[in-house]
Design a protein around this motif. Structure first.
Motif, PDB file in Angstrom:
ATOM      1  N   ALA A  44     -13.068  -3.997   0.462  1.00  0.00           N
ATOM      2  CA  ALA A  44     -11.967  -4.942   0.648  1.00  0.00           C
ATOM      3  C   ALA A  44     -11.324  -4.783   2.013  1.00  0.00           C
ATOM      4  O   ALA A  44     -11.004  -5.771   2.688  1.00  0.00           O
ATOM      5  N   ASP A  45     -11.122  -3.529   2.448  1.00  0.00           N
ATOM      6  CA  ASP A  45     -10.500  -3.306   3.755  1.00  0.00           C
ATOM      7  C   ASP A  45     -11.410  -3.767   4.886  1.00  0.00           C
ATOM      8  O   ASP A  45     -10.941  -4.348   5.875  1.00  0.00           O
ATOM      9  N   ASP A  80      -8.530  -7.141  -5.126  1.00  0.00           N
ATOM     10  CA  ASP A  80      -9.364  -7.508  -3.970  1.00  0.00           C
ATOM     11  C   ASP A  80      -8.844  -6.918  -2.662  1.00  0.00           C
ATOM     12  O   ASP A  80      -9.207  -7.384  -1.580  1.00  0.00           O
ATOM     13  N   ALA A  81      -7.984  -5.902  -2.736  1.00  0.00           N
ATOM     14  CA  ALA A  81      -7.365  -5.366  -1.517  1.00  0.00           C
ATOM     15  C   ALA A  81      -7.453  -3.849  -1.501  1.00  0.00           C
ATOM     16  O   ALA A  81      -7.700  -3.206  -2.531  1.00  0.00           O
ATOM     17  N   ALA A  83      -3.730  -4.076   2.389  1.00  0.00           N
ATOM     18  CA  ALA A  83      -3.340  -5.099   1.414  1.00  0.00           C
ATOM     19  C   ALA A  83      -2.394  -6.132   2.009  1.00  0.00           C
ATOM     20  O   ALA A  83      -2.507  -7.328   1.708  1.00  0.00           O
ATOM     21  N   ARG A 101      -4.137  -8.888   3.777  1.00  0.00           N
ATOM     22  CA  ARG A 101      -4.927  -9.752   2.892  1.00  0.00           C
ATOM     23  C   ARG A 101      -4.031 -10.602   1.995  1.00  0.00           C
ATOM     24  O   ARG A 101      -4.360 -11.752   1.687  1.00  0.00           O
ATOM     25  N   ARG A 102      -2.898 -10.038   1.576  1.00  0.00           N
ATOM     26  CA  ARG A 102      -2.056 -10.721   0.578  1.00  0.00           C
ATOM     27  C   ARG A 102      -0.647 -10.967   1.098  1.00  0.00           C
ATOM     28  O   ARG A 102       0.327 -10.916   0.352  1.00  0.00           O
ATOM     29  N   SER A 158       0.848  -1.202   0.000  1.00  0.00           N
ATOM     30  CA  SER A 158       0.000   0.000   0.000  1.00  0.00           C
ATOM     31  C   SER A 158       0.878   1.243   0.000  1.00  0.00           C
ATOM     32  O   SER A 158       0.554   2.243   0.656  1.00  0.00           O
ATOM     33  N   GLY A 181      -3.342  -2.157  -3.194  1.00  0.00           N
ATOM     34  CA  GLY A 181      -4.707  -2.602  -3.416  1.00  0.00           C
ATOM     35  C   GLY A 181      -5.474  -1.591  -4.246  1.00  0.00           C
ATOM     36  O   GLY A 181      -5.298  -0.376  -4.094  1.00  0.00           O
ATOM     37  N   THR A 216     -11.258  -7.513   4.931  1.00  0.00           N
ATOM     38  CA  THR A 216      -9.963  -7.946   5.464  1.00  0.00           C
ATOM     39  C   THR A 216      -9.927  -7.806   6.974  1.00  0.00           C
ATOM     40  O   THR A 216      -9.526  -8.728   7.699  1.00  0.00           O
TER      41      THR A 216
END
Length: 594
Positions: A481-482, A571-572, A576, A579-580, A420, A543, A485
């Protein structure tokens, strides 16, 4: 929206209209009284100041260099220092918990007294199941109170009022401050606090400090709050009526109020806030523990060159291959339990510095360059951990510190992965694109840095009041997304636990948070990052739903720094990494051997 122009240092610059200034100051004191009103201030402030940003010189912005506004922000910040958020959301009685010295009650829309604190029951002699009519005030004033309660409950445009009512005791007046309050179930109630107060110890000193009053003027405010007339005050103080009137006029000027009633309202509000004194901070935390699956970890410490304590954590394998992790200004020092376990499985020693003013790390000394100190502290920490070379993982704006570290210690780092990542903001529109919460703080730091401490402090107190989940849902409301997450159980635990170094019941890092934003992060440091071209890999993993770096700004970065390696996750958002993180660790692997 119309704005005036004020002359200062022979240079014109945009400022607020008188109407917008007055409304902003009203919102300011509303937030000082109740941090839950923060978003209303944010919305009004943005609508007023956005047109001014469009007219400012981006390279040298200068907005609201207005002593009057600055003094109000400073004063409101002093009031915030005395607030403790002690409301328990599931009991109406808890609404009155802060009013330990003030007689206070809660009314509903049927004029029932839903709750009354001990001071009210004792001083007002209320029965067990009291109604408005049981208050010891004249019948005509009972109806005035009832009408005001109805207005506050049903009129969304007004949420507070001050009334002077006559006691049934001849010659005695009572001041009631009424405030609309939403119960946890959404029911509208009204809190009524009277001036039946025990004057807080040291309160005169607080008034003198906040408003530059003399000792005699502070005592006169006390008499006015006690509903004494000018004649009574003159007799009490052995002064002439003209002298007392002159002193009251001076008090009104210093407090920027326009009547004795407005002055009393201000004093009562300040008194409420004084009664909500912040709890004293206990000894330093030494353990970072989760609430479910996270392993409990001890904070480690070094002593910096200038004698400060500087804490850090080791995630993963404490003897493994080193990786420096910079957890951004929210202090996300813990990873999801699965991520920490995977780091251990991969033999990674994740070194997490706890920057000055966060957790138990000592704050930098006054007038010290915060950025330079953090860079020096981190380099010292790596040497203490016997690190000669490692990659950096940074979150959000902390890529700024990653770049500074790599510039000052070029042989120590093998690459930067910025999750990010926010690269230098060099265009006004990059601020305007942000979601309103991020824009409020970052544009505030850019255009009105002298007002930033109050903005940040009140935001932190709001987070404490509504809880971290409520705060995250507000700040990331437009990033599905956030939110998704954050609501992952492991991510929730990691963020809530890790961010305790930034905000907890015992600690609030609003001061260092503000200092980071006004130090250098929002300046143009593009020269520093360009100097790394060809020297070490720089990778951004962002993201697509990031409220701080939206897609248009991300694409600005890809054009401005074509040599950087970019990855975009649809998707983030700003969270991010959480999530990833598997993708991040996979991309990290080749940097470990460089």
């Amino acid at each position: 929206m119309v704005s005036n122009r004020r002359q200062a240092d022979d240079t014109d610059f945009p400022t607020l209209s008188d109407k917008d200034r007055d409304e902003a100051i009203d919102c300011l004191y509303d937030v000082a009284l109740d941090p839950a009103r923060y978003e209303a201030l944010l919305d009004h402030w943005e609508s007023a100041i956005s047109p001014l940003r469009a007219r400012a010189d981006f390279a040298a912005p200068r907005l609201l260099d207005d002593p009057q506004i600055a003094s109000h922000f400073r004063r409101a910040g002093e009031f915030l220092d005395r607030i403790a958020v002690t409301e328990t959301p599931d009991e109406i009685d808890a609404i009155l918990a802060p009013f330990d010295r003030v007689a206070a009650l809660v009314f509903d829309d049927e004029n029932r007294i839903r709750a009354a604190n001990e001071a009210a029951r004792t001083r007002l002699n209320l029965p067990a199941k009291a109604r408005l009519g049981d208050l010891p005030i004249n019948a005509d004033d009972i109806e005035a109170v009832a009408a005001t309660v109805r207005l506050l409950i049903h009129d969304g445009q007004k949420d507070s009022a001050v009334l002077r009512v006559r006691s049934r005791v001849e010659g005695h007046l009572i001041v009631l401050r009424l405030q609309r309050h939403l119960a946890p179930d959404g029911t509208a109630l009204v809190i009524a606090a009277s001036n039946e107060v025990a004057w807080p110890e040291g309160f005169c000193d607080i008034l003198r400090s906040a408003f530059s009053l003399s000792g005699a003027e502070a005592e006169i405010v006390r008499h006015l709050v006690d509903c004494r007339s000018v004649n009574e005050i003159a007799t009490q103080r052995s002064r002439s009526v003209d002298t007392i009137r002159a002193q009251i006029k001076s008090i009104l000027t210093k407090t920027e109020t326009h009547s004795q009633l407005e002055l009393v309202r201000l004093a009562l509000s300040v008194m409420d806030m004084t009664n909500l004194a912040l709890a004293s901070i206990p000894g330093p935390r030494v353990v970072s523990g989760g609430h479910g699956t996270l392993q409990e970890l001890d904070f480690k410490s070094i002593i910096t060159a200038d004698g400060r304590r500087f804490d850090y954590l080791l995630l993963g394998d404490p003897t493994g291959t080193p990786v420096l992790y910079l957890p951004m200004d929210f202090g996300f020092v813990r990873w999801p339990a699965s991520a920490e376990a995977e780091a251990k499985r991969r033999g990674l020693r994740i070194i997490v510095p706890v920057r000055a003013g966060y957790g138990a790390s000592d704050m930098v000394r006054p007038k010290t360059d915060y950025d330079a100190t953090f860079v020096a502290d981190t380099a010292q920490l790596l040497r203490a951990e016997h690190v000669t070379r490692c990659p950096i993982i940074s979150l959000s704006g902390d890529v700024y510190y990653a770049v500074r570290l790599a510039r000052q210690h070029p042989t120590m780092f093998s690459g930067i992965i910025a999750c990010s990542g926010m690269l230098p903001l060099t265009r006004r529109e990059q601020y305007e694109r942000m979601d309103k919460w991020h824009r409020f703080i970052l544009a505030g730091a850019k255009y009105t840095p002298h007002l930033l401490p109050f903005m940040v402090k009140s935001g932190f107190l709001l987070a404490r009041k509504i809880g971290k989940r409520g705060f995250v849902h507000a700040v990331f409301a437009n990033s599905a997304a956030d939110i998704a997450t954050f609501e992952n159980a492991e991510v929730f635990e990691a963020i809530v636990t890790g961010s305790d170094i930034c905000l907890s019941d015992q600690h609030c890092a609003h001061e260092p948070f503000s200092q980071q934003l006004v130090s250098g992060q929002l300046a143009d440091w593009s020269g520093d990052i360009d100097a790394l071209r060809g020297q070490l890999p720089v990778i951004l993993m962002n993201g697509a739903q990031d409220p701080q770096v939206p897609l248009a700004t991300y694409h600005d970065f890809t054009r401005d720094y074509a040599w950087i390696e970019f990855h975009l996750f649809e998707d983030a958002g700003q969270l991010a990494f959480f999530r990833r993180w598997r993708d991040v660790l996979d991309r990290l692997t080749p940097l470990l051997s460089e």
